[in-house]
Design a protein around this motif. Structure first.
Motif, PDB file in Angstrom:
ATOM      1  N   ILE A   1      13.450 -35.131 -53.196  1.00 44.75           N
ATOM      2  CA  ILE A   1      12.428 -35.721 -52.995  1.00 44.75           C
ATOM      3  C   ILE A   1      11.342 -35.378 -51.978  1.00 44.75           C
ATOM      4  O   ILE A   1       9.747 -35.476 -51.414  1.00 44.75           O
ATOM      5  N   LEU A   2      11.791 -36.141 -51.272  1.00 36.89           N
ATOM      6  CA  LEU A   2      11.650 -36.792 -49.921  1.00 36.89           C
ATOM      7  C   LEU A   2      12.625 -35.819 -48.601  1.00 36.89           C
ATOM      8  O   LEU A   2      14.129 -35.893 -48.765  1.00 36.89           O
ATOM      9  N   PRO A   3      12.025 -34.920 -47.420  1.00 37.58           N
ATOM     10  CA  PRO A   3      13.055 -34.565 -47.051  1.00 37.58           C
ATOM     11  C   PRO A   3      13.664 -35.593 -45.929  1.00 37.58           C
ATOM     12  O   PRO A   3      12.987 -36.582 -45.486  1.00 37.58           O
TER      13      PRO A   3
ATOM     14  N   LEU B   1       8.608 -48.764 -46.064  1.00 41.04           N
ATOM     15  CA  LEU B   1       8.211 -47.671 -46.385  1.00 41.04           C
ATOM     16  C   LEU B   1       9.162 -46.999 -46.364  1.00 41.04           C
ATOM     17  O   LEU B   1       9.205 -46.715 -47.778  1.00 41.04           O
TER      18      LEU B   1
ATOM     19  N   GLU C   1      10.233 -44.837 -49.841  1.00 37.80           N
ATOM     20  CA  GLU C   1      11.272 -43.272 -49.957  1.00 37.80           C
ATOM     21  C   GLU C   1      12.254 -43.633 -50.505  1.00 37.80           C
ATOM     22  O   GLU C   1      12.510 -42.644 -52.081  1.00 37.80           O
TER      23      GLU C   1
ATOM     24  N   CYS D   1      11.976 -44.193 -54.636  1.00 39.70           N
ATOM     25  CA  CYS D   1      11.553 -42.338 -55.175  1.00 39.70           C
ATOM     26  C   CYS D   1      12.755 -42.138 -55.245  1.00 39.70           C
ATOM     27  O   CYS D   1      12.409 -41.259 -55.908  1.00 39.70           O
TER      28      CYS D   1
ATOM     29  N   ILE E   1      14.661 -42.629 -58.601  1.00 45.11           N
ATOM     30  CA  ILE E   1      13.714 -42.229 -59.777  1.00 45.11           C
ATOM     31  C   ILE E   1      13.910 -41.072 -59.870  1.00 45.11           C
ATOM     32  O   ILE E   1      14.134 -40.826 -61.050  1.00 45.11           O
ATOM     33  N   HIS E   2      13.911 -40.812 -59.105  1.00 47.87           N
ATOM     34  CA  HIS E   2      13.357 -38.451 -59.195  1.00 47.87           C
ATOM     35  C   HIS E   2      14.915 -38.558 -60.008  1.00 47.87           C
ATOM     36  O   HIS E   2      14.986 -37.071 -60.995  1.00 47.87           O
TER      37      HIS E   2
ATOM     38  N   LEU F   1      15.219 -39.483 -63.361  1.00 52.42           N
ATOM     39  CA  LEU F   1      14.620 -38.087 -63.840  1.00 52.42           C
ATOM     40  C   LEU F   1      14.753 -37.046 -63.795  1.00 52.42           C
ATOM     41  O   LEU F   1      14.418 -36.840 -65.293  1.00 52.42           O
TER      42      LEU F   1
ATOM     43  N   LEU G   1       7.945 -29.335 -56.900  1.00 56.54           N
ATOM     44  CA  LEU G   1       7.590 -29.956 -56.295  1.00 56.54           C
ATOM     45  C   LEU G   1       6.302 -28.842 -55.409  1.00 56.54           C
ATOM     46  O   LEU G   1       6.433 -28.118 -55.580  1.00 56.54           O
TER      47      LEU G   1
ATOM     48  N   GLU H   1       1.693 -39.266 -48.271  1.00 56.70           N
ATOM     49  CA  GLU H   1       3.077 -38.539 -48.377  1.00 56.70           C
ATOM     50  C   GLU H   1       3.684 -39.769 -49.902  1.00 56.70           C
ATOM     51  O   GLU H   1       3.656 -38.244 -50.822  1.00 56.70           O
ATOM     52  N   VAL H   2       4.151 -40.737 -49.597  1.00 58.70           N
ATOM     53  CA  VAL H   2       4.530 -40.779 -50.880  1.00 58.70           C
ATOM     54  C   VAL H   2       3.860 -41.155 -52.085  1.00 58.70           C
ATOM     55  O   VAL H   2       4.105 -41.715 -53.004  1.00 58.70           O
TER      56      VAL H   2
ATOM     57  N   ARG I   1       4.280 -38.390 -53.823  1.00 62.43           N
ATOM     58  CA  ARG I   1       5.410 -38.065 -54.511  1.00 62.43           C
ATOM     59  C   ARG I   1       5.073 -39.510 -55.895  1.00 62.43           C
ATOM     60  O   ARG I   1       6.165 -38.654 -56.867  1.00 62.43           O
TER      61      ARG I   1
ATOM     62  N   LEU J   1       6.320 -38.052 -59.815  1.00 61.51           N
ATOM     63  CA  LEU J   1       7.282 -38.824 -60.619  1.00 61.51           C
ATOM     64  C   LEU J   1       6.209 -39.296 -61.484  1.00 61.51           C
ATOM     65  O   LEU J   1       6.635 -38.931 -62.954  1.00 61.51           O
TER      66      LEU J   1
ATOM     67  N   GLN K   1       5.858 -36.955 -63.910  1.00 65.48           N
ATOM     68  CA  GLN K   1       7.415 -36.291 -64.675  1.00 65.48           C
ATOM     69  C   GLN K   1       7.504 -36.879 -65.827  1.00 65.48           C
ATOM     70  O   GLN K   1       7.800 -36.573 -67.128  1.00 65.48           O
TER      71      GLN K   1
END
Lengths: 212, 217
Positions: free
Chosen positions: A121-123, A132, A136, A139, A142-143, A146, B132, B145-146, B149, B153, B156
């Motif tokens: 989900i994040l590069p 931060l 990330e 996230c 969680i992704h 899910l 995405l 960005e977060v 995201r 989520l 979703q």
């Protein structure tokens, strides 16, 4: 700033190239075949999951061919299966579902064709350790979870659809058979009595016992 | 701005060059089934190409070739029925949970089936908004960005919740159907036993009266 935008763009493109997935539910009429094609690079991993949701004996034939026409997977009368393969040749891969062995039951087949790995989900560009980055990584976790939830839900949805289809079929069969059996009962019993009576009935008008 | 546009276009092109495709006849209708909960957004991208017998290949673009896209809800109500060009995107939102049928038919008016004439349809269908969003990547700073995201989520998770509610409804229907079958079997067994017994008694009585009247007994 423009440099960062360009890098993000590139990452997005790579991500899009990395993963493609299609899931479709289609109806296969009897004695029919449906084929799907996908163009793939070499060295890519793809997975084909399929499941029959309703119809007949809940089975289907399936085969997968590589661009050279070689059959890399073939199964007959399968209810569900999952097939993974690393491509060696670049080109168009074909997979087909066939219901040709069935004369009157049309099947509903679900398939899921996943190519490559799903992009994160994040590069993942660099490993900074700041507050931060913790967000990330949360996230990302969680992704991932899910995605597993959605996969599991799809699996249960298909199983439930299949079981419900069987239950409805059973209910229909029970109703029809009960009505049919009642009719047969009446017809047979009344018929028996009439037949027996006809054995002992004289055809001549003069009466007389059959025996003494 | 320019890099954003290029990025978006490249994604669009890539998504079609890598999409699944299948072949169909000129006037044939192909349908796919989507079993989805209510209030779900479905986005479909398609591209259709026509086989050209002269070049023995599929034309990149055939002028005048369009596609009728029809979406039917589980109650046989038509949600969407539009004619699109050779390449397009269609979206619809489901109001009722159930099996929605998406049908594709070309608007080709060729009545004579030219030997080998067929269409190639590229298809990509996404259910729920858990894809995405490429434009979100061009965020200005990390926090944004977060943020984006996280919104993705949350979307979703909402989709997962809706699917679970739908699953609950369906399981209830399934359970009712099984219980109905069970009580049907029990009731019919009792009725048939009663019929058997009463018909048996009637048979014996009828035959006895008959034989008595015939002075055989």
């Amino acid at each position: 700033m423009p440099g960062a935008v360009r890098t993000l763009c590139l990452a997005a493109l790579l991500g899009a190239l990395g993963a493609r997935g299609t899931e479709l539910t289609l109806e296969l009429p009897d004695s029919a075949q449906r084929c799907f094609h996908q163009e793939l690079e070499s060295g890519v991993k793809f997975t084909l999951d399929y499941q029959v949701i309703s119809g007949g004996h809940y089975d289907v034939d399936c085969y997968v061919e590589d661009p050279n026409g070689k059959t890399i997977y073939q199964e007959t009368k399968k209810q569900y299966d999952s097939f993974s393969h690393h491509t060696e040749v670049k080109g168009v891969y074909t997979f087909c579902f066939s219901n040709e062995f069935s004369t009157f039951s049309h099947k509903i087949v679900y398939f899921d064709f996943q190519v490559g790995d799903e992009p994160p989900i994040l590069p993942d560009m660099n490993n900074r350790v700041t507050a931060l980055t913790q967000l990330e990584s949360a996230c990302v976790t969680i992704h991932e979870m899910l995605k597993a939830v959605i996969d599991s839900q799809t699996h249960y949805r298909l199983r439930e659809a299949q079981d419900r289809s069987r239950a409805e079929e059973l209910n229909g069969r029970v109703s029809y058979w009960s009505v049919g059996e009642t009719l047969i009962l009446f017809v047979v019993s009344i018929g028996q009595v009439m037949l027996l009576k006809s054995f002992f009935t004289e055809k001549r008008p003069s009466s007389g016992g059959a025996g003494t | 701005m320019k890099s954003k546009l290029i990025g978006f276009l490249m994604n669009f092109w890539i998504s079609f060059s890598l999409a699944l495709y299948f072949h169909t006849g000129e006037r044939e209708e192909k349908c796919i089934i989507e079993d989805i909960p209510s209030d779900t957004l479905v986005v479909g991208n398609y591209k259709v190409q026509r086989w050209d017998i002269h070049t023995h290949g599929f034309l990149e673009s055939a002028p005048g070739l369009g596609m009728f896209v029809t979406v039917t809800s589980p109650t046989a109500e038509v949600l969407l029925s539009k004619l699109y060009g050779p390449q397009g995107t269609f979206t619809f939102t489901s109001y009722i949970s159930g099996e929605h049928i998406i049908c594709f038919q070309s608007n080709s008016t060729r009545f004579a089936v030219i030997a080998g004439s067929k269409l190639r349809i590229h298809l990509d269908i996404r259910v729920g908004e858990h894809f995405l969003d490429e434009s979100a990547i061009q965020a200005k700073d990390k926090v944004n960005e977060v943020n984006i995201r996280l919104e993705h989520l949350i979307e979703q998770i909402h989709h997962v919740t809706r699917e679970q509610d739908y699953e609950r409804e369906r399981e209830e229907k399934f359970r009712k159907k099984s219980e109905e079958t069970n009580s049907n079997i029990l009731w019919w067994a009792i009725v048939q036993t009663l019929i058997l017994i009463s018909v048996g008694i009637w048979q014996i009585k009828s035959l006895r009266d008959f034989f008595i009247s015939k002075k055989l007994v």
